[in-house]
Design a protein around this motif. Structure first.
Motif, short mmCIF file in Angstrom:
data_model
loop_
_atom_site.label_atom_id
_atom_site.label_comp_id
_atom_site.label_asym_id
_atom_site.label_seq_id
_atom_site.Cartn_x
_atom_site.Cartn_y
_atom_site.Cartn_z
N ASP A 79 2.45 -0.33 3.82
CA ASP A 79 2.03 -1.36 4.34
C ASP A 79 2.07 -2.38 3.73
O ASP A 79 1.60 -2.15 2.26
CB ASP A 79 0.80 -0.03 4.93
CG ASP A 79 0.18 -1.92 6.27
OD1 ASP A 79 1.50 -2.99 5.89
OD2 ASP A 79 -0.66 -2.48 5.87
N ALA A 111 -3.97 -9.78 -0.61
CA ALA A 111 -5.76 -9.15 -1.00
C ALA A 111 -5.85 -9.34 -1.68
O ALA A 111 -5.37 -10.22 -2.67
CB ALA A 111 -4.91 -7.37 -1.22
N ARG A 118 0.75 -0.86 -0.36
CA ARG A 118 0.08 0.35 -0.35
C ARG A 118 1.20 1.38 -0.27
O ARG A 118 2.46 0.86 0.72
CB ARG A 118 -0.74 0.39 1.65
CG ARG A 118 -1.73 -1.18 1.16
CD ARG A 118 -3.61 -1.58 2.42
NE ARG A 118 -3.65 -2.05 2.62
CZ ARG A 118 -4.62 -2.58 1.38
NH1 ARG A 118 -4.68 -2.09 0.91
NH2 ARG A 118 -5.95 -3.26 1.82
N GLU A 152 -0.17 -6.02 2.64
CA GLU A 152 -1.58 -6.87 2.91
C GLU A 152 -0.93 -8.17 2.02
O GLU A 152 -0.51 -7.80 1.06
CB GLU A 152 -2.07 -6.35 2.38
CG GLU A 152 -3.46 -7.11 2.95
CD GLU A 152 -4.71 -6.67 2.44
OE1 GLU A 152 -5.74 -7.38 2.40
OE2 GLU A 152 -5.00 -5.77 2.47
N GLU A 155 -10.44 -3.95 -0.93
CA GLU A 155 -10.48 -3.13 0.71
C GLU A 155 -11.51 -3.38 1.77
O GLU A 155 -11.48 -4.26 2.60
CB GLU A 155 -10.40 -1.88 1.12
CG GLU A 155 -8.80 -1.61 0.64
CD GLU A 155 -8.51 0.20 0.85
OE1 GLU A 155 -9.62 0.55 1.43
OE2 GLU A 155 -7.03 0.29 0.66
#
Length: 397
Positions: free
Chosen positions: A310, A315, A61, A312, A359
């Motif tokens: 960040d 995702a 991100r 994930e 998200e």
């Protein structure tokens, strides 16, 4: 005598024509009767629609922003002494190393002043030696009571004056050396020098310092941009979760791309974060430092900037073309267990390698309609054709 035959050929033909018409009418009635028996509504088969489960992969991100480049050093080269410009010793716009001579301002006059100061210093040194020797003699004579104390006091005063004059002469020499050095304007650091702003033979430094040119350092280069308050809160929350200090946050990598470049080919690090938000704009000033040895980035460029904050691990991503929008926001068409289409509100994230990050509002096992959206409506049953999401199906960044 022969009697007439009642069954003449004309009558027989007429009879056959009548029988044919009767049979034809009977056949038509039979056909119509058969059609009436089979004319029932048959619903069309459900439309075939391509569906796929979302892609799962790690996604980094980013905070994305638009910034501009600025030099880490930019200095106006000025004439610090008065005189006629004797020479310009560089090519306009050339790259020079630190210490390279760029301009020469009438050095002869200042060289003579330096020699004059050096001569005065030598004379002062001789006076100090003479006064020191005289002081020692007078001190010995006073001990033998051969001269008065007043004579020794005069000798002491003369010695001290000579030493003060020597210090003054030494200071004049240093000042003359400095002024003589100012006649040669050199590069204070590695950089590119702008076009000269004065001509040879021009009188410079008369009433105030005269600007001769400008030198700009190109490697590395600053990238200034701003981050909105919402992103600042997200970054600080992530930093708190990961236990990062403000010093650690300044080491975050940044990626920079020009308006005409694909992606973000230039990499650097955060260099400065403002301690306060700008209340009028609700943004935080941030600065990055990017290597620029090939001088691709010029000061003043508008650039695209992103800062990874960040990652994930799993995702969910779908093609951008699978998303729809209405007054309620963005949505996806999802096929349930009965092969019925449902409209699902989702929260979208950034685009990553051509696919849109989802998200919220979507599960990994959901079947998403990725093609033929115009042929289906929510509540309709379809014939799902399961496929896989390919990069070629995704929209470009």
């Amino acid at each position: 005598m022969i009697a007439a035959n009642p069954a003449s050929p004309a009558r027989r033909n007429g009879a056959w024509r009548h029988i044919g018409r009767v049979l034809s009418a009977a056949a038509s009635v039979a056909v119509l009767a058969g059609c009436e028996d089979k004319n029932t509504f048959v619903p069309p088969p459900p439309p075939k629609v391509d569906v796929a489960m979302p892609v799962q992969r790690p996604v980094t991100r980013y905070i994305e922003a638009t910034g501009n480049t600025a030099p880490i050093k930019s200095v106006d080269l000025v004439a610090r002494v008065q005189g006629f410009l004797q020479s310009i010793d560089y090519q306009d716009g050339s790259f020079v190393k630190q210490g390279t001579q760029l301009f020469t301002i009438e050095p002869e006059t200042y060289k003579l002043k330096l020699e004059q100061a050096q001569a005065a210093e030598v004379g002062s040194q001789a006076s100090v030696r003479q006064s020191e020797a005289d002081y020692k003699r007078q001190a010995e004579l006073v001990q033998r009571q051969a001269v008065s104390q007043a004579t020794l006091d005069n000798s002491t005063s003369a010695r001290d004056n000579a030493q003060a004059n020597l210090q003054q002469a030494q200071a004049n020499t240093k000042l003359a050396q400095v002024n003589y050095g100012y006649t040669r304007v050199t590069a204070p650091f590695d950089g590119i020098v702008s076009a000269h702003m004065v001509s040879v033979g021009e009188l410079v430094g008369v009433s105030s310092p005269t600007q001769l040119a400008t030198i700009v350092a190109m490697d590395p280069i600053y990238v200034n941009f701003t981050v909105n308050e919402q992103d600042v809160l997200r970054i600080r929350a992530e930093a708190t979760r990961r236990g990062l200090t403000p010093a650690d946050m300044k080491q975050f990598p940044i990626e920079v791309g020009l308006q005409t470049e694909t992606g973000y080919p230039h990499e650097g690090k955060l260099d400065y974060v403002s301690p306060t938000l700008n209340q009028s704009t609700g943004t935080l000033a941030v600065r990055g430092l990017v290597p620029n040895d090939k001088r691709v980035l010029l000061p003043g460029y508008f650039v695209r900037v992103r800062v990874p904050f960040d990652q994930e691990k799993s995702a969910l991503l779908v093609p951008d073309t699978a998303l729809g929008s209405d007054q309620g926001g963005r949505y996806l068409l999802v096929v349930n267990g009965d092969n019925v289409v449902e409209q699902r509100k989702v929260q979208i994230g950034p685009v990553d390698n051509g696919l849109r990050v989802i998200e919220g509002g979507l599960k990994a096992e959901d079947r998403v309609v990725i093609a033929g959206l115009l042929r289906v409506i929510p509540g309709q049953k379809i014939d799902p054709q399961v496929t896989k999401i390919e990069q070629s199906q995704a929209s470009s960044k």
